[in-house]
Scaffold this motif. Sequence first.
Motif, PDB file in Angstrom:
ATOM      1  N   THR A  48      58.172  16.628  -4.864  1.00  0.00           N
ATOM      2  CA  THR A  48      59.408  15.853  -4.920  1.00  0.00           C
ATOM      3  C   THR A  48      59.873  15.853  -6.373  1.00  0.00           C
ATOM      4  O   THR A  48      59.138  15.406  -7.262  1.00  0.00           O
ATOM      5  N   LEU A  49      61.073  16.341  -6.610  1.00  0.00           N
ATOM      6  CA  LEU A  49      61.557  16.589  -7.970  1.00  0.00           C
ATOM      7  C   LEU A  49      62.715  15.664  -8.309  1.00  0.00           C
ATOM      8  O   LEU A  49      63.671  15.535  -7.535  1.00  0.00           O
ATOM      9  N   THR A  50      62.607  15.017  -9.460  1.00  0.00           N
ATOM     10  CA  THR A  50      63.682  14.153  -9.954  1.00  0.00           C
ATOM     11  C   THR A  50      63.867  14.400 -11.449  1.00  0.00           C
ATOM     12  O   THR A  50      63.038  15.026 -12.099  1.00  0.00           O
ATOM     13  N   SER A  51      64.955  13.872 -11.987  1.00  0.00           N
ATOM     14  CA  SER A  51      65.243  14.026 -13.412  1.00  0.00           C
ATOM     15  C   SER A  51      65.724  12.698 -13.977  1.00  0.00           C
ATOM     16  O   SER A  51      66.420  11.937 -13.304  1.00  0.00           O
ATOM     17  N   LYS A  52      65.345  12.448 -15.228  1.00  0.00           N
ATOM     18  CA  LYS A  52      65.730  11.193 -15.888  1.00  0.00           C
ATOM     19  C   LYS A  52      67.013  11.316 -16.699  1.00  0.00           C
ATOM     20  O   LYS A  52      67.646  10.313 -17.001  1.00  0.00           O
ATOM     21  N   GLY A 110      69.418  11.333 -10.101  1.00  0.00           N
ATOM     22  CA  GLY A 110      69.959  10.575  -8.982  1.00  0.00           C
ATOM     23  C   GLY A 110      69.879  11.266  -7.638  1.00  0.00           C
ATOM     24  O   GLY A 110      70.338  10.713  -6.639  1.00  0.00           O
ATOM     25  N   MET A 111      69.308  12.462  -7.563  1.00  0.00           N
ATOM     26  CA  MET A 111      69.239  13.184  -6.289  1.00  0.00           C
ATOM     27  C   MET A 111      67.890  13.878  -6.161  1.00  0.00           C
ATOM     28  O   MET A 111      67.711  14.990  -6.660  1.00  0.00           O
ATOM     29  N   PRO A 112      66.902  13.254  -5.533  1.00  0.00           N
ATOM     30  CA  PRO A 112      65.595  13.893  -5.368  1.00  0.00           C
ATOM     31  C   PRO A 112      65.698  15.167  -4.532  1.00  0.00           C
ATOM     32  O   PRO A 112      66.418  15.216  -3.528  1.00  0.00           O
ATOM     33  N   THR A 113      64.995  16.199  -4.960  1.00  0.00           N
ATOM     34  CA  THR A 113      64.932  17.453  -4.209  1.00  0.00           C
ATOM     35  C   THR A 113      63.470  17.766  -3.919  1.00  0.00           C
ATOM     36  O   THR A 113      62.564  17.264  -4.595  1.00  0.00           O
ATOM     37  N   GLN A 114      63.235  18.593  -2.902  1.00  0.00           N
ATOM     38  CA  GLN A 114      61.860  18.891  -2.491  1.00  0.00           C
ATOM     39  C   GLN A 114      61.662  20.392  -2.317  1.00  0.00           C
ATOM     40  O   GLN A 114      62.591  21.119  -1.937  1.00  0.00           O
ATOM     41  N   PHE A 115      60.456  20.835  -2.632  1.00  0.00           N
ATOM     42  CA  PHE A 115      60.069  22.234  -2.425  1.00  0.00           C
ATOM     43  C   PHE A 115      58.623  22.234  -1.947  1.00  0.00           C
ATOM     44  O   PHE A 115      57.752  21.654  -2.582  1.00  0.00           O
ATOM     45  N   GLN A 157      61.512  27.898  -7.579  1.00  0.00           N
ATOM     46  CA  GLN A 157      62.530  27.505  -8.551  1.00  0.00           C
ATOM     47  C   GLN A 157      63.540  26.604  -7.855  1.00  0.00           C
ATOM     48  O   GLN A 157      64.153  26.983  -6.867  1.00  0.00           O
ATOM     49  N   LEU A 158      63.678  25.394  -8.377  1.00  0.00           N
ATOM     50  CA  LEU A 158      64.611  24.433  -7.789  1.00  0.00           C
ATOM     51  C   LEU A 158      65.055  23.464  -8.876  1.00  0.00           C
ATOM     52  O   LEU A 158      64.251  23.045  -9.712  1.00  0.00           O
ATOM     53  N   ASN A 159      66.323  23.127  -8.859  1.00  0.00           N
ATOM     54  CA  ASN A 159      66.863  22.221  -9.878  1.00  0.00           C
ATOM     55  C   ASN A 159      66.367  20.795  -9.673  1.00  0.00           C
ATOM     56  O   ASN A 159      66.177  20.334  -8.540  1.00  0.00           O
ATOM     57  N   GLU A 169      54.746  14.249  -7.079  1.00  0.00           N
ATOM     58  CA  GLU A 169      56.072  13.980  -7.655  1.00  0.00           C
ATOM     59  C   GLU A 169      56.114  14.466  -9.098  1.00  0.00           C
ATOM     60  O   GLU A 169      55.190  14.222  -9.878  1.00  0.00           O
ATOM     61  N   VAL A 170      57.193  15.164  -9.436  1.00  0.00           N
ATOM     62  CA  VAL A 170      57.401  15.670 -10.792  1.00  0.00           C
ATOM     63  C   VAL A 170      58.730  15.141 -11.289  1.00  0.00           C
ATOM     64  O   VAL A 170      59.770  15.345 -10.648  1.00  0.00           O
TER      65      VAL A 170
END
Length: 406
Positions: free
Chosen positions: A278-282, A302-307, A296-298, A216-217
Amino acid sequence: MSLIKVIGNKAMAALAVIFTLFSSTAVFAQEAAAIAKPVDMEPVYRSTIFYVLLFLLACLFIAIVGKALKVYELTRETQGKSEGINWDLINAVLFVIFLIVGLYGVYFEYTVHGKMILPEAASEHGKKIDQMFEITLILTTIVFIATHIVMFVFTYIYRYNKARKAYYYPHNNMIERIWTIVPALVLTVLVLMGFLTWRSIFHKVEDPNNKPLSVEVTSSQFQWDIRYPGKDGIVGKKNYKLVTSTNNLGIDFNDRDSQDDLVADEIVLPVNKAVRFTLTSKDVIHSFYMPQFRVQLNTVPGMPTQFEFTPTITTDEMKAKTGDPNFHYVLLCSKICGTNHFNMQKVVRIVSEKEYEEWLTNQKPYLTDDLRKAFNLPVTAPAKPADSTATASVKPSAENQLALKK
């Protein structure tokens, strides 16, 4: 005032400008020579004002030449003479020169800057992306060169000529079909190739016997926080409502999967092993970007994304390939997310399976004693002193026993 006098005045004006420039240069040169220490002009050449003035001077020179030629044409016209300059031929020749220079520019870009487009792909899907990119680039380059040669050569051959009349050719069904159907087929192939490549990256069939490593990042201004799973191989849950000064990521330690998670200062991955980020932002939208892996993925609040991808070249192998002993993979943010966006980096190391296991055993757990108290979890028992066995083997005296009872 006659046109001859106007020409003379224009020429005198141009000569006056040139004379002023040369005289000013001579004066500055004499002043510089009078000084024992040579003048450093490097800061002047690097300044923006210098190049702006140079551009304006070039524009002034072109304007003066243009005005002089215009006056020359008007003079010949008033004198009843034939056209002095065949502008149609000049424009046609300029088109051919522009074509030659442009084609050389294409050659230069391919041979010099072409090596700077993308580094070598270090992931399985990266090779597919590079192949798709190369096919697209080759096709578009062929079309670009062919169409420009036809356009510029056509302009030269069919330049204006008083002795020639243009042929009226309004329509041709066959040509219409060719330049409609052929591009449609080529674009369809390219779109399908891109679609299938995209599906192979984002819609993987999970193998239960070879599950990907989960990492997780979490992005924030301006850093990346890395969380690895513990022995269970599962990264636990988190909730933004649980974010505190001690629980920076808002980890929910009531979830058993979170209690053995590890925190890391760098990203270390085993080679030829699938990894799922698993990518999230604060705070704001960042972009998780690792160029060598074609990742490359945003990261969206509030919306976890995965690559998911599989690295194929270790860091040491890439050092040998590039001949750069200081080479290292790097995680960047490709969104302009604030003033310190440029410094939002994290080192990525690709190592063997054995090296990865050794590195993982040295990572610290995220769950500290302070967090255990906050979540009402049992605090880790303090380590026993080295001589505890010897101390326990000695029985206290009667006086010490009486003191302990008191």
